[in-house]
Design a protein around this motif. Structure first.
Motif, PDB file in Angstrom:
ATOM      1  N   LEU A 135       4.089   4.633  -6.518  1.00 22.23           N
ATOM      2  CA  LEU A 135       2.966   3.815  -6.073  1.00 22.23           C
ATOM      3  C   LEU A 135       3.368   3.120  -4.792  1.00 22.23           C
ATOM      4  CD1 LEU A 135       0.125   2.625  -6.568  1.00 22.23           C
ATOM      5  CD2 LEU A 135       1.263   0.786  -7.842  1.00 22.23           C
ATOM      6  N   ASN A 136       2.639   3.403  -3.727  1.00 16.35           N
ATOM      7  CA  ASN A 136       2.928   2.771  -2.440  1.00 16.35           C
ATOM      8  C   ASN A 136       2.241   1.412  -2.328  1.00 16.35           C
ATOM      9  OD1 ASN A 136       2.692   5.978  -1.872  1.00 16.35           O
ATOM     10  ND2 ASN A 136       4.400   5.050  -0.781  1.00 16.35           N
ATOM     11  N   TYR A 137       0.979   1.346  -2.731  1.00 15.05           N
ATOM     12  CA  TYR A 137       0.250   0.083  -2.679  1.00 15.05           C
ATOM     13  C   TYR A 137      -1.083   0.185  -3.393  1.00 15.05           C
ATOM     14  CZ  TYR A 137      -1.477   2.662   1.417  1.00 15.05           C
ATOM     15  OH  TYR A 137      -1.940   3.639   2.249  1.00 15.05           O
ATOM     16  N   VAL A 138      -1.589  -0.982  -3.745  1.00 18.71           N
ATOM     17  CA  VAL A 138      -2.959  -1.180  -4.219  1.00 18.71           C
ATOM     18  C   VAL A 138      -3.467  -2.350  -3.406  1.00 18.71           C
ATOM     19  CG1 VAL A 138      -4.448  -1.804  -6.147  1.00 18.71           C
ATOM     20  CG2 VAL A 138      -2.378  -0.460  -6.562  1.00 18.71           C
ATOM     21  N   GLY A 153      -0.637  -5.541   8.622  1.00 17.49           N
ATOM     22  CA  GLY A 153       0.731  -5.297   9.048  1.00 17.49           C
ATOM     23  C   GLY A 153       1.381  -4.084   8.400  1.00 17.49           C
ATOM     24  N   ILE A 154       0.585  -3.208   7.801  1.00 19.60           N
ATOM     25  CA  ILE A 154       1.108  -2.005   7.156  1.00 19.60           C
ATOM     26  C   ILE A 154       0.810  -0.812   8.045  1.00 19.60           C
ATOM     27  CG2 ILE A 154       0.978  -0.499   5.136  1.00 19.60           C
ATOM     28  CD1 ILE A 154      -0.028  -2.980   3.563  1.00 19.60           C
ATOM     29  N   ASN A 155       1.860  -0.156   8.518  1.00 18.96           N
ATOM     30  CA  ASN A 155       1.705   1.055   9.323  1.00 18.96           C
ATOM     31  C   ASN A 155       1.994   2.232   8.406  1.00 18.96           C
ATOM     32  OD1 ASN A 155       1.447   2.925  11.318  1.00 18.96           O
ATOM     33  ND2 ASN A 155       3.359   2.410  12.348  1.00 18.96           N
ATOM     34  N   LEU A 180      -9.424   8.402   6.335  1.00 19.25           N
ATOM     35  CA  LEU A 180      -8.017   8.047   6.553  1.00 19.25           C
ATOM     36  C   LEU A 180      -7.870   7.155   7.774  1.00 19.25           C
ATOM     37  CD1 LEU A 180      -6.115  11.356   5.738  1.00 19.25           C
ATOM     38  CD2 LEU A 180      -6.174   9.257   4.377  1.00 19.25           C
ATOM     39  N   PHE A 181      -8.645   7.427   8.818  1.00 14.21           N
ATOM     40  CA  PHE A 181      -8.623   6.594  10.017  1.00 14.21           C
ATOM     41  C   PHE A 181      -9.071   5.165   9.682  1.00 14.21           C
ATOM     42  CE2 PHE A 181     -10.712   4.853  13.819  1.00 14.21           C
ATOM     43  CZ  PHE A 181      -9.637   4.870  14.698  1.00 14.21           C
ATOM     44  N   GLU A 182     -10.127   5.031   8.890  1.00 18.61           N
ATOM     45  CA  GLU A 182     -10.614   3.707   8.483  1.00 18.61           C
ATOM     46  C   GLU A 182      -9.572   2.979   7.644  1.00 18.61           C
ATOM     47  OE1 GLU A 182     -13.388   1.999   9.385  1.00 18.61           O
ATOM     48  OE2 GLU A 182     -13.626   3.653  10.795  1.00 18.61           O
ATOM     49  N   ILE A 183      -8.909   3.706   6.754  1.00 21.05           N
ATOM     50  CA  ILE A 183      -7.864   3.110   5.923  1.00 21.05           C
ATOM     51  C   ILE A 183      -6.724   2.602   6.802  1.00 21.05           C
ATOM     52  CG2 ILE A 183      -6.069   3.628   4.218  1.00 21.05           C
ATOM     53  CD1 ILE A 183      -8.130   5.631   2.985  1.00 21.05           C
ATOM     54  N   LYS A 184      -6.312   3.399   7.775  1.00 22.96           N
ATOM     55  CA  LYS A 184      -5.235   2.981   8.680  1.00 22.96           C
ATOM     56  C   LYS A 184      -5.587   1.683   9.392  1.00 22.96           C
ATOM     57  CE  LYS A 184      -3.133   7.450   9.597  1.00 22.96           C
ATOM     58  NZ  LYS A 184      -2.759   8.433  10.602  1.00 22.96           N
ATOM     59  N   LYS A 185      -6.822   1.548   9.828  1.00 22.54           N
ATOM     60  CA  LYS A 185      -7.253   0.314  10.500  1.00 22.54           C
ATOM     61  C   LYS A 185      -7.164  -0.883   9.559  1.00 22.54           C
ATOM     62  CE  LYS A 185     -11.325   1.066  12.154  1.00 22.54           C
ATOM     63  NZ  LYS A 185     -12.601   1.238  12.858  1.00 22.54           N
ATOM     64  N   ILE A 186      -7.608  -0.704   8.326  1.00 22.57           N
ATOM     65  CA  ILE A 186      -7.567  -1.788   7.342  1.00 22.57           C
ATOM     66  C   ILE A 186      -6.124  -2.201   7.074  1.00 22.57           C
ATOM     67  CG2 ILE A 186      -7.979  -2.346   4.906  1.00 22.57           C
ATOM     68  CD1 ILE A 186     -10.488  -0.486   5.124  1.00 22.57           C
ATOM     69  N   LEU A 187      -5.256  -1.217   6.882  1.00 25.54           N
ATOM     70  CA  LEU A 187      -3.858  -1.504   6.576  1.00 25.54           C
ATOM     71  C   LEU A 187      -3.132  -2.121   7.765  1.00 25.54           C
ATOM     72  CD1 LEU A 187      -2.945   1.680   4.520  1.00 25.54           C
ATOM     73  CD2 LEU A 187      -3.383  -0.630   3.638  1.00 25.54           C
TER      74      LEU A 187
END
Length: 144
Positions: free
Chosen positions: A59-62, A24-26, A13-20
Motif C-alpha cells: 500500500l503506497n497511500y490512501v 508534496g507527493i511526487n 493519472l494526470f489529475e491524480i499527479k496534480k492532487i498528490l
C-alpha cells in the motif's frame, strides 16, 4: 453520488499527479500498480494505490481530500481497492511505516525480520504494517 473505481486512463493519472503534488507527493505509475479513485460530480476526491509484487501488495497511500475527510470515504476506497487485489490473487497487503488510520482499519504491526528478503528490500522503514485480505473481508466493516 460518490463512485469508487479503478483508474481508466492517462487523463485521470494526470489529475491524480496534480492532487498528490499539491501535498508534496511526487508519484510515478506503472503496470504493477493498482490505482483506485473516488469521484464525486466528475471530480476526483480520493486516491489509493497498491504496488503489486507477485501475490502481495504494498500500500503506497490512501488519500481523501480534506473537505471530505471524516465521512468514512477512505474506508470505502480501501475496500474497493483491496477487493480488486483479492480477486486478482493478492492476499496480503503491507505498508512501510506506522499509520494510526491503517491500524484502526485492521492492519497489524509486524517485525520486518519475518518478511522474505525480496519484500524486506522493497519496504524501507523498520516498522511494517500487514493486512491479510481474507481476514479483512471476513471480519466485517468495523475494526476500531
Amino acid at each position: 453520488m460518490i463512485i469508487s473505481r479503478k483508474v481508466k486512463d492517462e487523463n485521470e493519472l494526470f489529475e491524480i499527479k496534480k492532487i498528490l503534488e499539491e501535498k508534496g507527493i511526487n508519484d510515478k505509475f506503472d503496470n504493477n500498480q493498482i490505482v483506485y479513485i473516488l469521484i464525486e460530480n466528475s471530480k476526483i476526491i480520493g486516491v489509493s494505490k497498491v504496488t503489486r509484487h507477485n501475490n502481495i501488495g504494498i500500500l503506497n497511500y490512501v488519500f481523501v481530500t480534506k473537505s471530505k475527510r471524516g465521512e468514512n470515504l477512505g474506508d470505502g476506497l480501501m475496500r474497493a481497492l483491496f477487493n480488486h487485489c483479492l480477486l486478482n490473487g493478492i492476499f496480503n497487503i503491507y505498508y512501510s511505516g506506522v499509520n494510526d488510520y491503517l491500524l484502526k482499519k485492521g492492519f497489524k504491526k509486524m517485525d520486518k525480520v519475518n518478511l522474505n528478503e525480496d519484500i524486506k528490500q522493497i519496504l524501507s522503514k523498520s516498522q511494517i504494517l500487514s493486512l491479510n485480505l481474507n481476514d479483512f473481508f471476513s471480519s466485517g466493516c468495523c475494526h476500531s
